[in-house]
Scaffold this active site. Structure first.
Site: not given
Length: 261
Positions: A51, A109
């Site tokens: 994003d 992540y």
């Protein structure tokens, strides 16, 4: 011929990974640089579409090309045509059945919090700053309730387009290195805003607002409204993507560069 690349980028100035009309994206910048080297239009496919404001040290892409170039052209050559906040880390030829997204077996992540009373200047866009003390041990304890196969509706964005909220969480580890609190999380795949919503929830535990057991209750409710707020994008990095060994992809340090692996 199919080529795979490892990509690193600072997402602070981009609208996200995916190419969009009238806004700057990492994908568009990379495709322009690749097209310059290939002397024809190149389209890439990525492992995960990050994003706005999210960074990557382990993004993987692939593209098809029918021109003959030395492999160094896809690293040093492409980097010469990229802005300083995007870089190719490695390049390798792969079999035609490799797909950066669909061949992936897991994504990893790291969410990095600069936990200090004073805001950072150097790493201002590369970390999320939280001034109050965080108890990383309680955060880690809470995070263990997330490991395994679960319905992650409670940490799923309302606009998520995934068909199912079920994901298989491989690990969630929370540790401290000086003033940095690192949330390291790996799953087969993620629903929209999943990592940032988990980070926001774990911060509530770290602040003492909730007990570690609260995280288990949050999952059971299957209701986004009961979890913590969405943590800022600035601290989030896609650091690795796993693939079957048969594809022979290179490995590289997880990063970001100021953290040891």
């Amino acid at each position: 011929m199919r080529i795979a690349l490892g990509i690193e980028y600072d997402g602070a100035k981009y609208c996200g990974w995916q190419r969009q009309v009238d806004v700057d994206s990492v994908q568009e910048r990379l495709e322009k640089a690749l097209s310059h080297i290939a002397n024809k239009p190149i389209a890439v496919f990525c492992a995960g579409r990050t994003d706005t404001g999210v960074h990557g040290t382990g993004q993987v892409v692939h593209f098809d090309v029918d021109v003959d170039r030395q492999m160094v052209a896809w690293t040093i050559g492409v980097n010469a045509h990229l802005p300083r906040d995007i870089s190719v880390r490695w390049a390798t030829q792969v079999s035609d059945d490799f797909h950066a997204r669909f061949s992936a077996t897991a994504r990893r992540y790291r969410y990095i919090i600069y936990n200090s009373a004073l805001r950072p200047a150097i790493f201002g866009v590369g970390v999320s700053h939280y001034h109050g003390h965080l108890d990383e041990k309680k955060m880690h304890e809470a995070a263990q309730y997330l490991v395994g196969e679960h319905d992650f509706t409670s940490v799923r964005a309302s606009q998520c387009q995934s068909r199912s909220p079920w994901r298989a969480m491989k690990h969630v580890n929370v540790s401290r290195q000086g003033d940095f609190v690192i949330i390291d999380i790996k799953a087969n795949a993620f629903v929209h805003h999943m990592v940032r919503n988990i980070a926001g929830s774990l911060i509530r535990v770290g602040r003492g607002q909730e007990t570690p057991e609260w995280m288990k209750w949050v999952l059971e409710q299957k209701d986004r409204r009961v979890a913590g707020e969405t943590a800022k994008a600035a601290g989030l990095y896609l650091v690795a993507v796993d693939y079957p060994e048969e594809f022979g992809l290179p490995s590289s340090p997880l990063g970001p560069i100021f953290l040891p692996d």
